[in-house]
Design an enzyme around this catalytic site. Structure first.
Site, PDB file in Angstrom:
ATOM      1  N   HIS A 172       0.813  -1.222   0.000  1.00  0.00           N
ATOM      2  CA  HIS A 172       0.000   0.000   0.000  1.00  0.00           C
ATOM      3  C   HIS A 172       0.843   1.268   0.000  1.00  0.00           C
ATOM      4  CE1 HIS A 172      -3.629  -2.306   0.464  1.00  0.00           C
ATOM      5  NE2 HIS A 172      -3.110  -2.933   1.498  1.00  0.00           N
TER       6      HIS A 172
ATOM      7  N   HIS B 245       3.951   7.900  -1.683  1.00  0.00           N
ATOM      8  CA  HIS B 245       2.511   8.052  -1.469  1.00  0.00           C
ATOM      9  C   HIS B 245       1.958   6.803  -0.785  1.00  0.00           C
ATOM     10  CE1 HIS B 245       1.763  11.319  -4.760  1.00  0.00           C
ATOM     11  NE2 HIS B 245       2.800  11.605  -3.999  1.00  0.00           N
ATOM     12  N   ILE B 246       0.986   7.025   0.076  1.00  0.00           N
ATOM     13  CA  ILE B 246       0.407   5.950   0.882  1.00  0.00           C
ATOM     14  C   ILE B 246      -1.051   5.759   0.491  1.00  0.00           C
ATOM     15  CG2 ILE B 246      -0.124   5.218   3.241  1.00  0.00           C
ATOM     16  CD1 ILE B 246       2.085   7.379   4.055  1.00  0.00           C
ATOM     17  N   CYS B 247      -1.406   4.529   0.227  1.00  0.00           N
ATOM     18  CA  CYS B 247      -2.790   4.197  -0.092  1.00  0.00           C
ATOM     19  C   CYS B 247      -3.453   3.739   1.213  1.00  0.00           C
ATOM     20  CB  CYS B 247      -2.834   3.090  -1.147  1.00  0.00           C
ATOM     21  SG  CYS B 247      -4.511   2.668  -1.638  1.00  0.00           S
ATOM     22  N   ALA B 248      -4.110   4.688   1.875  1.00  0.00           N
ATOM     23  CA  ALA B 248      -4.797   4.388   3.138  1.00  0.00           C
ATOM     24  C   ALA B 248      -6.104   5.157   3.148  1.00  0.00           C
ATOM     25  CB  ALA B 248      -3.927   4.787   4.327  1.00  0.00           C
TER      26      ALA B 248
END
Length: 145
Positions: A85, A91-94
């Protein structure tokens, strides 16, 4: 009169300075109410053991109604954690940084969520499946995706 954003960030910063951060999380820099830096270390048995990562928070005038822009900092040859993620550009996919953001969340709760996300990854060292395409087209601010 100070904006809601400045009042909220002032309160959060005061609490961090008086109470400290949770274990494994440290405030590195908060010279203003626009950009803050934290380090995160995953505690316990982890594939990220003994690694320390740096997070950058960028706040706009909409905070805390809108989420901060949060990403891993890539400097001095350090890369973002390899995680399903987390994109190679940091960049963080949360969901809490997007459609599940709530003004009741704060800086330390975001740090704890990311620390927990890393800790729960027990064996998979891989980037998101669309990493190359995403990184090629992503703006520098993760909130603008």
């Amino acid at each position: 009169m100070a904006s809601i954003s400045v009042r909220r960030l002032s309160k959060e910063l005061s609490e961090i300075k008086s109470e400290g951060c949770p274990t494994g999380i440290n405030l590195v820099k908060a010279d203003d109410f626009e950009i803050w830096w934290f380090t995160i270390e995953v505690m316990g048995d982890s594939i990220y053991k003994e690694e320390i990562f740096t997070l950058q928070f960028r706040f706009d005038s909409g905070y805390p109604i809108s989420a901060p822009a949060v990403q891993f900092v890539i400097t001095d040859g350090k890369q973002a954690p390899i995680h399903p993620h987390i994109y190679s550009n940091g960049h963080i996919c949360a969901s809490i940084l997007g459609n599940e953001w709530s003004p009741v969340l704060g800086v330390t709760s975001v740090c704890l969520t990311i620390q927990s996300m890393l800790a729960s990854n027990k064996s998979i060292l891989q980037r998101p499946t669309d990493n190359d395409r995403y990184v090629q087209h992503a703006p520098s601010n993760p909130k603008k995706v």
